[in-house]
Design an enzyme around this catalytic site. Sequence first.
Site, PDB file in Angstrom:
ATOM      1  N   ASP A   2       0.825  -1.219   0.000  1.00 36.36           N
ATOM      2  CA  ASP A   2       0.000   0.000   0.000  1.00 36.36           C
ATOM      3  C   ASP A   2       0.855   1.263   0.000  1.00 36.36           C
ATOM      4  O   ASP A   2       1.962   1.277   0.542  1.00 36.36           O
ATOM      5  CB  ASP A   2      -0.915  -0.018   1.240  1.00 36.36           C
ATOM      6  CG  ASP A   2      -2.035   1.003   1.125  1.00 36.36           C
ATOM      7  OD1 ASP A   2      -2.436   1.341  -0.007  1.00 36.36           O
ATOM      8  OD2 ASP A   2      -2.505   1.478   2.177  1.00 36.36           O
ATOM      9  N   HIS A  19       1.990   3.643  -9.046  1.00 32.01           N
ATOM     10  CA  HIS A  19       1.800   2.216  -9.329  1.00 32.01           C
ATOM     11  C   HIS A  19       2.966   1.676 -10.158  1.00 32.01           C
ATOM     12  O   HIS A  19       3.425   0.559  -9.948  1.00 32.01           O
ATOM     13  CB  HIS A  19       0.478   1.984 -10.064  1.00 32.01           C
ATOM     14  CG  HIS A  19      -0.732   2.352  -9.238  1.00 32.01           C
ATOM     15  ND1 HIS A  19      -0.862   1.982  -7.920  1.00 32.01           N
ATOM     16  CD2 HIS A  19      -1.856   3.057  -9.541  1.00 32.01           C
ATOM     17  CE1 HIS A  19      -2.014   2.451  -7.442  1.00 32.01           C
ATOM     18  NE2 HIS A  19      -2.632   3.111  -8.404  1.00 32.01           N
ATOM     19  N   LEU A  42      10.666 -20.337  -4.878  1.00 32.92           N
ATOM     20  CA  LEU A  42       9.656 -19.528  -4.190  1.00 32.92           C
ATOM     21  C   LEU A  42       8.277 -19.725  -4.814  1.00 32.92           C
ATOM     22  O   LEU A  42       8.111 -19.676  -6.037  1.00 32.92           O
ATOM     23  CB  LEU A  42      10.044 -18.044  -4.313  1.00 32.92           C
ATOM     24  CG  LEU A  42       9.051 -17.034  -3.737  1.00 32.92           C
ATOM     25  CD1 LEU A  42       9.027 -17.076  -2.222  1.00 32.92           C
ATOM     26  CD2 LEU A  42       9.386 -15.617  -4.232  1.00 32.92           C
TER      27      LEU A  42
HETATM   28  C1  IPE Z   1      -5.403  -2.567   0.094  1.00 34.67           C
HETATM   29  O1  IPE Z   1      -5.122  -1.217  -0.088  1.00 34.67           O
HETATM   30  C2  IPE Z   1      -5.407  -3.282  -1.207  1.00 34.67           C
HETATM   31  C3  IPE Z   1      -4.122  -3.418  -1.893  1.00 34.67           C
HETATM   32  C4  IPE Z   1      -2.971  -2.968  -1.481  1.00 34.67           C
HETATM   33  C5  IPE Z   1      -4.160  -4.127  -3.127  1.00 34.67           C
HETATM   34  P1  IPE Z   1      -6.268  -0.116  -0.218  1.00 34.67           P
HETATM   35  O2  IPE Z   1      -5.583   1.174  -0.443  1.00 34.67           O
HETATM   36  O3  IPE Z   1      -7.243  -0.538  -1.246  1.00 34.67           O
HETATM   37  O4  IPE Z   1      -6.954  -0.195   1.189  1.00 34.67           O
HETATM   38  P2  IPE Z   1      -7.788   0.904   1.978  1.00 34.67           P
HETATM   39  O5  IPE Z   1      -8.778   1.472   1.016  1.00 34.67           O
HETATM   40  O6  IPE Z   1      -6.809   1.946   2.450  1.00 34.67           O
HETATM   41  O7  IPE Z   1      -8.395   0.173   3.121  1.00 34.67           O
HETATM   42  C1  IPE Z   2      -1.745   0.291  -3.305  1.00 34.22           C
HETATM   43  O1  IPE Z   2      -1.519   1.652  -3.336  1.00 34.22           O
HETATM   44  C2  IPE Z   2      -2.028  -0.281  -4.668  1.00 34.22           C
HETATM   45  C3  IPE Z   2      -3.432  -0.642  -4.889  1.00 34.22           C
HETATM   46  C4  IPE Z   2      -4.356  -0.635  -3.987  1.00 34.22           C
HETATM   47  C5  IPE Z   2      -3.792  -1.059  -6.223  1.00 34.22           C
HETATM   48  P1  IPE Z   2      -2.712   2.700  -3.277  1.00 34.22           P
HETATM   49  O2  IPE Z   2      -3.140   3.009  -4.677  1.00 34.22           O
HETATM   50  O3  IPE Z   2      -3.794   2.247  -2.384  1.00 34.22           O
HETATM   51  O4  IPE Z   2      -1.960   3.951  -2.676  1.00 34.22           O
HETATM   52  P2  IPE Z   2      -2.507   4.935  -1.555  1.00 34.22           P
HETATM   53  O5  IPE Z   2      -2.876   4.104  -0.386  1.00 34.22           O
HETATM   54  O6  IPE Z   2      -3.679   5.649  -2.130  1.00 34.22           O
HETATM   55  O7  IPE Z   2      -1.346   5.827  -1.269  1.00 34.22           O
HETATM   56 MG    MG Z   3      -4.122   2.496  -0.395  1.00 38.18          MG
END
Ligand code: IPE
Ligand code: IPE
Ligand code: MG
Length: 254
Positions: A22, A39, A133
Site C-alpha cells: 500500500d 503504481h 519460491l
Molecule cells: C489494500 O489497499 C489493497 C491493496 C494494497 C491491493 P487499499 O488502499 O485498497 O486499502 P484501503 O482502502 O486503504 O483500506
Molecule cells: C496500493 O496503493 C495499490 C493498490 C491498492 C492497487 P494505493 O493506490 O492504495 O496507494 P494509496 O494508499 O492511495 O497511497
Molecule cells: Mg491504499
Amino acid sequence: MATATDDATSEVKPTHVAIVMDGNGRWAQARGKRRTAGHRAGVATTRKIVERCGELGIKVLTLFAFSSENWNRPEDEVGVLMTLFIEALGREVKDLHRKNVCLEFIGERERLSEKLQRKIRESEELTAGNGGLKLYIAVSYGGRWDICQAARMVAERVADGSLAAADITEQHIHDHMALAQVPDPDLFIRTGGEKRISNFLLWNLAYAELYFSDRLWPDFDAPALDDALSFYASRKRRFGRVPDTHGPTRSEVG
Ligand code: IPE
Ligand code: IPE
Ligand code: MG
C-alpha cells in the site's frame, strides 16, 4: 531438540509472508505526480522484494495487488493498473521462471479482461513445475469472496449428497480456500502506514504476526523487509497455548 539458547540466537524465518503493498498513490502525490506513476514505481519494488524473498529462502510469498473493492476506483486508474499487470507479466515472467519461481494468481479472475486472464494462465503454466519460491499474486481478491466461494463449493457437496451438513468442519472450508495448498501466512506486512487488513486473507491470517510499516510501497526495500523479518524473529507465538518455559514438565516435578 530446541533449547532456550537456540530460541534466542537463531533468526526464526517465516515460511509464508503475506504483504499488502500500500501507498503507491500517496508516494506519487507527494512528488506532484499522478497516482498511476506511483503504481509504476510500485512494480519496481515488487520485483526487488520478490527477489529478496527468493534469496532468503522464504517458501511462500503472497502479494495483495488489487482488491475486490479496488474495482470501485476511477475507471482510468483501474485501466492503468490492469495494463500494468499485463505489461509486468510480459516483462517479468521469463526472469521469474529462470529464478525457479512458481507463480499463481488468486482472486475472482472472471472479472479480469480476457487478455489478462490469458497472460495469467500462460504464466502459471510456464512456471507450474518450479520448486523455488511459491509466489501468489492476489488480484481482484477479497477475503470475503474467498470464504464465500469456498462455502459455495462445500454447499455443492452437501447438495450432491457426498457430505452431510452436520459433518462440515473447518478443514472442509480450508480445503477450498485459494491458499489451501500452502501453510497459512506466518508474517503479515502492510506498508503505507494504515493498520488494517482491508479484506485481505481473512481466513488464513488467523494466527499471523502483524507488522505495519510507515514506508510507502515504492520506498519499501530489502533492508525494510529485513526489519520486518527481525520483528518476526522476536515474536513468541503461542497459538492460544501457554508459553513454553522449557522448564521441567509436570511429570518430572512429580
Ligand atoms: C489494500 O489497499 C489493497 C491493496 C494494497 C491491493 P487499499 O488502499 O485498497 O486499502 P484501503 O482502502 O486503504 O483500506
Ligand atoms: C496500493 O496503493 C495499490 C493498490 C491498492 C492497487 P494505493 O493506490 O492504495 O496507494 P494509496 O494508499 O492511495 O497511497
Ligand atoms: Mg491504499
